[in-house]
Design an enzyme around this catalytic site. Sequence first.
Site, PDB file in Angstrom:
ATOM      1  N   ARG A 110       0.836  -1.203   0.000  1.00 29.44           N
ATOM      2  CA  ARG A 110       0.000   0.000   0.000  1.00 29.44           C
ATOM      3  C   ARG A 110       0.867   1.248   0.000  1.00 29.44           C
ATOM      4  O   ARG A 110       1.797   1.353   0.801  1.00 29.44           O
ATOM      5  CB  ARG A 110      -0.930   0.019   1.219  1.00 29.44           C
ATOM      6  CG  ARG A 110      -2.126   0.942   1.049  1.00 29.44           C
ATOM      7  CD  ARG A 110      -3.136   0.745   2.152  1.00 29.44           C
ATOM      8  NE  ARG A 110      -3.655  -0.621   2.199  1.00 29.44           N
ATOM      9  CZ  ARG A 110      -4.663  -0.997   2.985  1.00 29.44           C
ATOM     10  NH1 ARG A 110      -5.241  -0.105   3.779  1.00 29.44           N
ATOM     11  NH2 ARG A 110      -5.092  -2.242   2.982  1.00 29.44           N
TER      12      ARG A 110
ATOM     13  N   SER B 157      -8.120  -0.140   0.043  1.00 29.49           N
ATOM     14  CA  SER B 157      -9.157  -0.256   1.066  1.00 29.49           C
ATOM     15  C   SER B 157      -9.767   1.101   1.404  1.00 29.49           C
ATOM     16  O   SER B 157     -10.373   1.742   0.559  1.00 29.49           O
ATOM     17  CB  SER B 157      -8.577  -0.932   2.305  1.00 29.49           C
ATOM     18  OG  SER B 157      -9.572  -1.176   3.260  1.00 29.49           O
ATOM     19  N   HIS B 158      -9.560   1.565   2.633  1.00 28.26           N
ATOM     20  CA  HIS B 158     -10.185   2.799   3.117  1.00 28.26           C
ATOM     21  C   HIS B 158      -9.281   4.021   2.955  1.00 28.26           C
ATOM     22  O   HIS B 158      -9.684   5.125   3.326  1.00 28.26           O
ATOM     23  CB  HIS B 158     -10.522   2.647   4.600  1.00 28.26           C
ATOM     24  CG  HIS B 158      -9.313   2.376   5.447  1.00 28.26           C
ATOM     25  ND1 HIS B 158      -8.770   1.123   5.588  1.00 28.26           N
ATOM     26  CD2 HIS B 158      -8.517   3.220   6.167  1.00 28.26           C
ATOM     27  CE1 HIS B 158      -7.705   1.195   6.363  1.00 28.26           C
ATOM     28  NE2 HIS B 158      -7.527   2.449   6.735  1.00 28.26           N
TER      29      HIS B 158
ATOM     30  N   ASP C  17     -16.543  -0.235   3.644  1.00 26.05           N
ATOM     31  CA  ASP C  17     -15.325   0.513   3.319  1.00 26.05           C
ATOM     32  C   ASP C  17     -15.070   0.424   1.816  1.00 26.05           C
ATOM     33  O   ASP C  17     -15.869  -0.137   1.067  1.00 26.05           O
ATOM     34  CB  ASP C  17     -14.141   0.023   4.149  1.00 26.05           C
ATOM     35  CG  ASP C  17     -13.715  -1.404   3.833  1.00 26.05           C
ATOM     36  OD1 ASP C  17     -14.483  -2.131   3.177  1.00 26.05           O
ATOM     37  OD2 ASP C  17     -12.609  -1.806   4.248  1.00 26.05           O
TER      38      ASP C  17
ATOM     39  N   ASP D 159     -13.141  -1.165  -0.343  1.00 26.78           N
ATOM     40  CA  ASP D 159     -13.106  -2.424  -1.094  1.00 26.78           C
ATOM     41  C   ASP D 159     -14.153  -3.411  -0.605  1.00 26.78           C
ATOM     42  O   ASP D 159     -14.183  -4.562  -1.035  1.00 26.78           O
ATOM     43  CB  ASP D 159     -11.713  -3.049  -1.052  1.00 26.78           C
ATOM     44  CG  ASP D 159     -11.233  -3.364   0.363  1.00 26.78           C
ATOM     45  OD1 ASP D 159     -11.723  -2.731   1.312  1.00 26.78           O
ATOM     46  OD2 ASP D 159     -10.353  -4.236   0.516  1.00 26.78           O
TER      47      ASP D 159
ATOM     48  N   ASP E 183     -14.740  -5.119   2.029  1.00 29.12           N
ATOM     49  CA  ASP E 183     -14.494  -6.327   2.817  1.00 29.12           C
ATOM     50  C   ASP E 183     -14.845  -6.111   4.286  1.00 29.12           C
ATOM     51  O   ASP E 183     -14.848  -7.066   5.071  1.00 29.12           O
ATOM     52  CB  ASP E 183     -13.052  -6.826   2.669  1.00 29.12           C
ATOM     53  CG  ASP E 183     -12.000  -5.840   3.173  1.00 29.12           C
ATOM     54  OD1 ASP E 183     -12.355  -4.680   3.454  1.00 29.12           O
ATOM     55  OD2 ASP E 183     -10.821  -6.220   3.252  1.00 29.12           O
ATOM     56  N   ARG E 184     -15.169  -4.866   4.660  1.00 29.03           N
ATOM     57  CA  ARG E 184     -15.624  -4.577   6.022  1.00 29.03           C
ATOM     58  C   ARG E 184     -17.012  -3.962   5.976  1.00 29.03           C
ATOM     59  O   ARG E 184     -17.345  -3.219   5.046  1.00 29.03           O
ATOM     60  CB  ARG E 184     -14.678  -3.611   6.728  1.00 29.03           C
ATOM     61  CG  ARG E 184     -13.345  -4.214   7.096  1.00 29.03           C
ATOM     62  CD  ARG E 184     -12.549  -3.282   7.968  1.00 29.03           C
ATOM     63  NE  ARG E 184     -12.187  -2.054   7.280  1.00 29.03           N
ATOM     64  CZ  ARG E 184     -11.835  -0.919   7.901  1.00 29.03           C
ATOM     65  NH1 ARG E 184     -11.848  -0.858   9.213  1.00 29.03           N
ATOM     66  NH2 ARG E 184     -11.498   0.125   7.198  1.00 29.03           N
TER      67      ARG E 184
ATOM     68  N   HIS F  34     -13.756  -6.597  10.486  1.00 29.06           N
ATOM     69  CA  HIS F  34     -13.439  -7.692   9.575  1.00 29.06           C
ATOM     70  C   HIS F  34     -14.074  -8.957  10.144  1.00 29.06           C
ATOM     71  O   HIS F  34     -13.891  -9.276  11.327  1.00 29.06           O
ATOM     72  CB  HIS F  34     -11.927  -7.900   9.464  1.00 29.06           C
ATOM     73  CG  HIS F  34     -11.247  -6.929   8.565  1.00 29.06           C
ATOM     74  ND1 HIS F  34     -11.308  -7.013   7.187  1.00 29.06           N
ATOM     75  CD2 HIS F  34     -10.469  -5.858   8.834  1.00 29.06           C
ATOM     76  CE1 HIS F  34     -10.601  -6.033   6.642  1.00 29.06           C
ATOM     77  NE2 HIS F  34     -10.087  -5.312   7.617  1.00 29.06           N
TER      78      HIS F  34
END
Length: 459
Positions: free
Chosen positions: A14, A103-104, A251, A253, A255-256, A338
């Site tokens: 990242r 992600s976020h 978020d 992507d 996944d949360r 998660h």
Amino acid sequence: MSDLSELVKAYDVRGVVPDQLNETVARALGTAFVEMLREAGDDADRIVLAHDMRETGPALAAAFAAGVNSAGATVVHIGLGSTDQLYYASGVLGLPGAMFTASHNPAQYNGIKLCRAGARPVGQDSGLVIVRQRAEELLNDLDAVAEVPPAIEHRNLLADYARHLRGLVDLSGIRPLKVVVDAGNGMGGYTVPAVLGDQELSALPLEIVPLYFELDGSFPNHEANPLDPANLVDLQAAVREHGADLGLAFDGDADRCFVVDENGDPVSPSAITALVAKRELAKFPGSTVIHNVITSAAVPEIIAENGGVAVRSRVGHSFIKAEMARTNAVFGGEHSAHYYFRDFWFADTGMLAAMHVLAALGGQGQPLSQFAAEFERYSASGEINSTVADAAAKVAEVRAAFSDATFDELDGMTVLLSDGAWFNLRASNTEPLLRLNVEAGKPDRMAAVRDRVLGIVRG
């Protein structure tokens, strides 16, 4: 000498584009990923690839694909997707995978989440260091990354992903629910309509009120980080305005997933962990459930009350997934929202957690605020970050101040006080920060412990 240590983190890749992550780096990482897998004895002839809605995603993913091809492997490109959609593809196809997402993080960032076949994690202790080292070597000898004709197979797995999730949680018999969903201009705007709004599969008793479903990696409305309370304000207002039964926030992507009740009040991710654990233990009695060190004390209590075996883990998806695989756990939850499922290759999926909440709420008549009270037993501080020059010294100072307590060092320092209150103090992997979480039976006791610890940390 190329140095990717600032780009390759403990759990993923990242960084800022193009300063830290660019097409040249992505190409080297693609080749390095295949080489790492082969050195480990894994089958790496085909790699599944996806990217989120960030503007830099397609070009970076294409460069990564070229690196994979140069190592002699074929790319199965599923295109636009959420991170849990990539995990689904890795699981159902039995292939290693790479997901381009930050992600976020804000718009200028991008990154890569890597996994082995079956969505098994690739982290610092499971191959990511080797990927970094190999990529650094390749960047110092760009001629080593051969130019070869593209070998890319394009697949669209969105409908299959949606069908798989809907086969795991039955929503057809629930009472009608009005649900506000804030996708934050992230991938929830792509996957929620497919999973919860596709009337061709089966009509669900759900009225979805969409908020920021337009895919836009510049995040024009708010950051796609629901862990920050400022990013829940619009969802909370919309839930109250529409008289909704609950609100869901994903978020970037997807996944949360974060949950707010009918009053717009956040429901703790620990409470969601306990709620889902209870449901999974009803299906699979006596199973193991994983929770990390900063989830509420209510989580292991409720797991035990429902006949399960609670196992604590370090914070972080690679640790949770490894512990789930070791114990064959049915479910795992983190306080960062998660949620991991054995039925989903031990991988995390915000969508499946959201579906469990909808099924649980819709299967009874109470509003969410009352229903969730069973799972929220204590007063918690949430995670509080403090910038420090010497994290180890501050932790030692706190330990000395609480010398009569019980200590646990599974992840950072967890301190259990004589009245049942506890706190965890952990150093960040990537920043000069100490992260504090406090929980106690009453709000005033929690505040007293919090303030005492912060007084030392920030003093």
